[in-house]
Design an enzyme around this catalytic site. Structure first.
Site, PDB file in Angstrom:
ATOM      1  N   LEU A  41      51.018  16.039   0.718  1.00  0.00           N
ATOM      2  CA  LEU A  41      49.824  15.247   0.467  1.00  0.00           C
ATOM      3  C   LEU A  41      48.640  16.090   0.902  1.00  0.00           C
ATOM      4  CD1 LEU A  41      50.485  11.580   1.714  1.00  0.00           C
ATOM      5  CD2 LEU A  41      49.862  12.297  -0.588  1.00  0.00           C
ATOM      6  N   ASP A  42      47.546  16.000   0.173  1.00  0.00           N
ATOM      7  CA  ASP A  42      46.344  16.735   0.548  1.00  0.00           C
ATOM      8  C   ASP A  42      45.888  16.351   1.952  1.00  0.00           C
ATOM      9  OD1 ASP A  42      46.289  17.749  -2.039  1.00  0.00           O
ATOM     10  OD2 ASP A  42      44.934  16.194  -2.749  1.00  0.00           O
ATOM     11  N   PHE A  43      45.146  17.215   2.570  1.00  0.00           N
ATOM     12  CA  PHE A  43      44.575  16.998   3.906  1.00  0.00           C
ATOM     13  C   PHE A  43      43.800  15.677   3.952  1.00  0.00           C
ATOM     14  CE2 PHE A  43      41.188  18.157   7.079  1.00  0.00           C
ATOM     15  CZ  PHE A  43      42.006  18.295   8.178  1.00  0.00           C
ATOM     16  N   SER A  45      44.215  13.059   1.927  1.00  0.00           N
ATOM     17  CA  SER A  45      44.986  11.925   1.416  1.00  0.00           C
ATOM     18  C   SER A  45      45.845  11.342   2.535  1.00  0.00           C
ATOM     19  CB  SER A  45      45.873  12.359   0.252  1.00  0.00           C
ATOM     20  OG  SER A  45      45.073  12.806  -0.825  1.00  0.00           O
TER      21      SER A  45
END
Length: 181
Positions: A41-43, A45
């Site tokens: 997951l993105d930083f 998100s």
């Protein structure tokens, strides 16, 4: 039998166990040794991450047969035409990204926790909450898809991967679950 952990990744935590810039990462929350993330997951998100101690299971979970569902707060009032565009597919960088399912929610779901820091709010610009299901999972895909149809993402929470869900875990909590293929 493979062991599986579900984790509710907080906002601004890296989806890896180490970081050279001393940012929060999985090691700040998960104390079990020998587990690896099945997808990232993105930083910026939040939400469901799955970790396993079994390489073939990790590969299976990241594959296209395991659908990923996201709760997305976007800037502006989403409409049926924008959701149809997402289902038909939009050009994102060098690939076509397509939602398997999209849905506009009447309001923020009651299970959503407060984020710290909170999202930016603009008094004159409304927001919408959507569910978006995909089967690809490329880097920042949902954010880029929404931007392509004029809906900048304010908050993104992954709520489900295949049959695995957050199960009322609060941000930073994890638990072992029985693996279901």
């Amino acid at each position: 039998m493979p062991q599986v952990i579900i984790f509710n990744k907080p906002f601004q935590v890296l989806s890896q166990f180490t970081d050279t810039e001393n940012r929060k990462n999985l090691a700040d929350y998960i104390t079990e040794a020998g587990y690896y993330a099945a997808g990232r997951l993105d930083f910026d998100s939040e939400g469901l991450m799955v970790l396993t101690d079994h390489g073939p299971t990790q590969h299976m979970i990241t594959g296209q047969q395991w659908h990923k569902t996201y709760l997305v707060q976007v800037e502006g009032r989403a409409n049926a035409q924008q959701l149809q565009q997402l289902r038909q597919g939009v050009q994102v960088k060098d690939y076509m990204a397509k939602a398997l399912n999209t849905e506009i929610l009447a309001k923020k779901p009651g299970w959503v926790w407060r984020r710290d820091p909170p999202i930016r709010e603009r008094k004159n610009i409304p927001t919408s909450w959507l569910y978006i299901t995909i089967n690809q999972g490329k880097n920042r895909q949902v954010r880029r898809m929404c931007a392509a149809v004029g809906l900048p993402v304010l908050r993104l929470i992954r709520s489900q991967i295949g049959a695995l869900t957050l199960e009322k875990l609060l941000p930073g909590e994890y638990k072992f679950v029985k693996f279901i293929k």
